[in-house]
Design a protein around this motif. Sequence first.
Motif, PDB file in Angstrom:
ATOM      1  N   TYR A  78       0.867  -1.178   0.000  1.00 17.53           N
ATOM      2  CA  TYR A  78       0.000   0.000   0.000  1.00 17.53           C
ATOM      3  C   TYR A  78       0.908   1.233   0.000  1.00 17.53           C
ATOM      4  CZ  TYR A  78       0.960  -0.791   4.952  1.00 17.53           C
ATOM      5  OH  TYR A  78       1.576  -1.045   6.128  1.00 17.53           O
ATOM      6  N   PHE A  79       0.326   2.388  -0.270  1.00 17.49           N
ATOM      7  CA  PHE A  79       1.082   3.618  -0.464  1.00 17.49           C
ATOM      8  C   PHE A  79       0.584   4.677   0.515  1.00 17.49           C
ATOM      9  CE2 PHE A  79       0.928   1.299  -4.438  1.00 17.49           C
ATOM     10  CZ  PHE A  79       2.266   1.234  -4.802  1.00 17.49           C
ATOM     11  N   LEU A  80       1.457   5.059   1.482  1.00 15.31           N
ATOM     12  CA  LEU A  80       1.081   6.070   2.460  1.00 15.31           C
ATOM     13  C   LEU A  80       0.993   7.465   1.856  1.00 15.31           C
ATOM     14  CD1 LEU A  80       3.239   5.003   5.541  1.00 15.31           C
ATOM     15  CD2 LEU A  80       0.865   4.427   5.051  1.00 15.31           C
ATOM     16  N   GLU A  81       1.674   7.686   0.738  1.00 15.48           N
ATOM     17  CA  GLU A  81       1.635   9.029   0.159  1.00 15.48           C
ATOM     18  C   GLU A  81       0.274   9.388  -0.409  1.00 15.48           C
ATOM     19  OE1 GLU A  81       3.671   6.220  -2.827  1.00 15.48           O
ATOM     20  OE2 GLU A  81       3.785   6.690  -0.686  1.00 15.48           O
ATOM     21  N   HIS A  82      -0.609   8.378  -0.540  1.00 16.34           N
ATOM     22  CA  HIS A  82      -1.963   8.701  -0.996  1.00 16.34           C
ATOM     23  C   HIS A  82      -2.743   9.497   0.055  1.00 16.34           C
ATOM     24  CE1 HIS A  82      -1.864   5.059  -3.978  1.00 16.34           C
ATOM     25  NE2 HIS A  82      -1.094   6.070  -4.350  1.00 16.34           N
ATOM     26  N   ASN A  83      -2.307   9.443   1.341  1.00 16.43           N
ATOM     27  CA  ASN A  83      -2.935  10.229   2.415  1.00 16.43           C
ATOM     28  C   ASN A  83      -1.838  10.981   3.171  1.00 16.43           C
ATOM     29  OD1 ASN A  83      -4.831  11.283   4.103  1.00 16.43           O
ATOM     30  ND2 ASN A  83      -5.533   9.336   4.934  1.00 16.43           N
ATOM     31  N   GLU A  84      -1.098  11.761   2.405  1.00 11.87           N
ATOM     32  CA  GLU A  84       0.085  12.428   2.952  1.00 11.87           C
ATOM     33  C   GLU A  84      -0.270  13.418   4.056  1.00 11.87           C
ATOM     34  OE1 GLU A  84       3.790  15.201   1.336  1.00 11.87           O
ATOM     35  OE2 GLU A  84       2.313  14.362  -0.050  1.00 11.87           O
ATOM     36  N   ALA A  85      -1.331  14.175   3.896  1.00 13.14           N
ATOM     37  CA  ALA A  85      -1.687  15.205   4.873  1.00 13.14           C
ATOM     38  C   ALA A  85      -2.002  14.599   6.246  1.00 13.14           C
ATOM     39  CB  ALA A  85      -2.876  16.006   4.377  1.00 13.14           C
ATOM     40  N   TYR A  87      -0.945  11.695   7.605  1.00 11.83           N
ATOM     41  CA  TYR A  87       0.223  11.175   8.295  1.00 11.83           C
ATOM     42  C   TYR A  87       1.207  12.275   8.682  1.00 11.83           C
ATOM     43  CZ  TYR A  87      -1.447   6.544   7.041  1.00 11.83           C
ATOM     44  OH  TYR A  87      -2.202   5.408   6.911  1.00 11.83           O
ATOM     45  N   THR A  88       1.253  13.320   7.901  1.00 12.36           N
ATOM     46  CA  THR A  88       2.094  14.463   8.278  1.00 12.36           C
ATOM     47  C   THR A  88       1.581  15.123   9.547  1.00 12.36           C
ATOM     48  OG1 THR A  88       2.608  14.849   5.935  1.00 12.36           O
ATOM     49  CG2 THR A  88       3.048  16.648   7.482  1.00 12.36           C
ATOM     50  N   GLU A  89       0.258  15.226   9.660  1.00 15.24           N
ATOM     51  CA  GLU A  89      -0.331  15.793  10.874  1.00 15.24           C
ATOM     52  C   GLU A  89      -0.052  14.914  12.083  1.00 15.24           C
ATOM     53  OE1 GLU A  89      -4.742  17.041  12.625  1.00 15.24           O
ATOM     54  OE2 GLU A  89      -4.537  16.178  10.602  1.00 15.24           O
ATOM     55  N   ARG A  90      -0.152  13.591  11.904  1.00 13.94           N
ATOM     56  CA  ARG A  90       0.133  12.690  13.026  1.00 13.94           C
ATOM     57  C   ARG A  90       1.600  12.809  13.465  1.00 13.94           C
ATOM     58  NH1 ARG A  90      -3.916   8.688  13.118  1.00 13.94           N
ATOM     59  NH2 ARG A  90      -5.856   9.804  12.620  1.00 13.94           N
ATOM     60  N   ARG A  91       2.489  12.944  12.505  1.00 11.24           N
ATOM     61  CA  ARG A  91       3.899  13.085  12.852  1.00 11.24           C
ATOM     62  C   ARG A  91       4.163  14.392  13.598  1.00 11.24           C
ATOM     63  NH1 ARG A  91       8.008  12.996   7.939  1.00 11.24           N
ATOM     64  NH2 ARG A  91       6.929  14.975   7.544  1.00 11.24           N
ATOM     65  N   GLU A  92       3.509  15.466  13.184  1.00 11.01           N
ATOM     66  CA  GLU A  92       3.675  16.741  13.872  1.00 11.01           C
ATOM     67  C   GLU A  92       3.150  16.670  15.310  1.00 11.01           C
ATOM     68  OE1 GLU A  92       5.302  19.348  12.953  1.00 11.01           O
ATOM     69  OE2 GLU A  92       5.838  18.416  11.035  1.00 11.01           O
ATOM     70  N   ARG A  93       2.086  15.910  15.516  1.00 12.04           N
ATOM     71  CA  ARG A  93       1.579  15.753  16.887  1.00 12.04           C
ATOM     72  C   ARG A  93       2.592  15.049  17.772  1.00 12.04           C
ATOM     73  NH1 ARG A  93      -4.803  13.910  16.294  1.00 12.04           N
ATOM     74  NH2 ARG A  93      -5.574  15.874  15.362  1.00 12.04           N
ATOM     75  N   VAL A  94       3.263  14.048  17.215  1.00  8.72           N
ATOM     76  CA  VAL A  94       4.286  13.343  17.986  1.00  8.72           C
ATOM     77  C   VAL A  94       5.439  14.281  18.312  1.00  8.72           C
ATOM     78  CG1 VAL A  94       5.947  11.441  17.939  1.00  8.72           C
ATOM     79  CG2 VAL A  94       3.647  11.104  17.019  1.00  8.72           C
ATOM     80  N   TYR A  95       5.852  15.072  17.317  1.00 10.63           N
ATOM     81  CA  TYR A  95       6.932  16.028  17.551  1.00 10.63           C
ATOM     82  C   TYR A  95       6.521  17.068  18.589  1.00 10.63           C
ATOM     83  CZ  TYR A  95       9.261  14.119  13.413  1.00 10.63           C
ATOM     84  OH  TYR A  95       9.875  13.299  12.517  1.00 10.63           O
ATOM     85  N   THR A  96       5.251  17.479  18.563  1.00 10.52           N
ATOM     86  CA  THR A  96       4.772  18.454  19.541  1.00 10.52           C
ATOM     87  C   THR A  96       4.815  17.873  20.952  1.00 10.52           C
ATOM     88  OG1 THR A  96       3.330  19.507  17.901  1.00 10.52           O
ATOM     89  CG2 THR A  96       2.806  19.875  20.221  1.00 10.52           C
ATOM     90  N   CYS A  97       4.369  16.630  21.101  1.00 13.82           N
ATOM     91  CA  CYS A  97       4.416  15.990  22.420  1.00 13.82           C
ATOM     92  C   CYS A  97       5.848  15.831  22.919  1.00 13.82           C
ATOM     93  CB  CYS A  97       3.727  14.626  22.363  1.00 13.82           C
ATOM     94  SG  CYS A  97       1.939  14.712  22.168  1.00 13.82           S
ATOM     95  N   MET A  98       6.782  15.614  22.003  1.00 13.83           N
ATOM     96  CA  MET A  98       8.177  15.489  22.403  1.00 13.83           C
ATOM     97  C   MET A  98       8.784  16.839  22.780  1.00 13.83           C
ATOM     98  SD  MET A  98       9.427  12.748  19.519  1.00 13.83           S
ATOM     99  CE  MET A  98      11.121  12.773  20.071  1.00 13.83           C
ATOM    100  N   ARG A  99       8.254  17.917  22.224  1.00  9.69           N
ATOM    101  CA  ARG A  99       8.770  19.251  22.538  1.00  9.69           C
ATOM    102  C   ARG A  99       8.127  19.855  23.783  1.00  9.69           C
ATOM    103  NH1 ARG A  99       7.916  23.130  17.762  1.00  9.69           N
ATOM    104  NH2 ARG A  99       8.830  24.553  19.306  1.00  9.69           N
ATOM    105  N   ILE A 100       6.988  19.329  24.197  1.00 11.63           N
ATOM    106  CA  ILE A 100       6.263  19.908  25.327  1.00 11.63           C
ATOM    107  C   ILE A 100       7.099  19.935  26.598  1.00 11.63           C
ATOM    108  CG2 ILE A 100       4.345  19.489  26.914  1.00 11.63           C
ATOM    109  CD1 ILE A 100       3.568  20.966  24.385  1.00 11.63           C
TER     110      ILE A 100
END
Length: 563
Positions: A78-85, A87-100
């Motif tokens: 399967y291809f994750l780039e078909h729903n890029e927005a 997964y990018t949002e989920r990754r940013e949430r993880v980065y935000t939790c790590m920066r908190i």
Amino acid sequence: DGRRGGAPEQQEKKKGELKTLWGSSEPRQPPAGAGQAPPQQRTETLGFYESDRGRKKKRSLSDLSLLRFKKKKLTRGYFLEHNEAKYTERRERVYTCMRIPKELEKLMFFGIFLCLDAFLYVFTLLPLRVFLAMFRFITLPCYGLRDRRLLQPAQVCDILKGVILVICYFMMHYVDYSMMYHLIRGQSVIKLYIIYNMLEVADRLFSSFGQDILDALYWTATEPKERKRAHIGVIPHFFMAVLYVFLHAILIMVQATTLNVAFNSHNKSLLTIMMSNNFVEIKGSVFKKFEKNNLFQMSNSDIKERFTNYVLLLIVCLRNMEQFSWNPDHLWVLFPDVCMVVASEIAVDIVKHAFITKFNDITADVYSEYRASLAFDLVSSRQKNAYTDYSDSVSRRMGFIPLPLAVLLIRVVTSSIKVQGVLAYVCVVLFYCGLISLKVLNSIVLLGKSCQYVKEAKMEEKLFNPVLTATPGKPTGKQQSMFKSTQGISTDENGSTSVTNQPVHQKENTPSLLVTSNSDQFLTTPDGEEKDISQDSSELKHRSSKKDLLEIDRFTICGNRID
């Protein structure tokens, strides 16, 4: 009957089609009236049907095989780039939790030192300011009265703070700490847990209402009065302020005593239950909707709570060290429990803020804005046209009122440490000089860092907004020495403004000059400036009424003053 005669032919036609579909070896009979195909063509057609049917059977059997099913499961892609927005949002949430944790602790570190600066002010600079104010009050008649005011408003507020501090200190001598300790220790664990929770709620309520009581006292004592009889109104406000500080100090003493009982319990069950109460706070906060302003209030409350807990731990350690004759070995016995209390506070704050920002889509950069807002308060309180003392600004913003906590700490220190002999008094003087040095050093570092944060947030223009004052060239007189009661400002002989910090109800015939709706910020204009008001009113109308972080204090009701 022609219809009945045609029925057998139709039945034969259907039978032939069914035989063809179910693999019958007999050739399909053509329909009645159709031309008969040659025998060779019929044989070829039958062979094609049989070969096609065999291929379909083999394909269906191979598709239903277990090995092919496993192969499909193992090699499916399967291809994750078909729903890029997404997964990018989920990754940013993880980065935000790590920066908190990093961003939150930066804010907490800065806020704790702000509270420390306001707390040290009570022990270091406030006594000196009271001494200077009393010296001015005593010596001013010798030089003649050049001003209507004997003391400046800031000096009046300093004297009131000093008198309240001294009176409450002597009143605290009538409270027996040992009796309170044994009374609390005799209660059951569950009862002490309930008492501790009630004390936390009561402390927040006392802080909220207490700052209003003190502000009302300061404004009543410093507002311009036309009649001398009006000064009598300061007396009930003063007694109300003394009663508040005394009761709040007793409340904090009960908190410290309960924490001391938890430290000295044999199985540490009470301390564990009290620390687990912090994690209950996560349940009550995480699953609620939070805006940036609400999160700012919570952050200020967490700063105040953490600093108060540090002072309570200091009081507990002092009381325990006194009971063990200042044996340094006992300090290492208390050290693990102190670390557990501090670590639980930090862990709860990190988890709470991490999930609040995750569920409400708030970035970690918002804590930099909060830090810049606190820095703006510090920088603005150092200006000439400051309208409030810095300690009062911190009290409103965070809900931290240093007077009750200072009264309790002075009471505990004087009862725990006995000063006897000349050398002991020399050590006390040296310790006081060290506190003054620490206060000055802390203020310098905080002021430098605050200027840096304000510049990074590009908030310099808010510091230099023009304040409406008397225009030059106008005659000085009663109208320039007395301001409207809604403004809270008076002038001295040099023309500089000294501002108190509690507004009163605005008169109907007075034009509104409030750019912001908070109780901390308001513009001031002397009497006789109606023309300037009319000229500047057009400039004030286009300003947005939307609240920003600078207008949010600790006691703002979310549904009332926050958009």
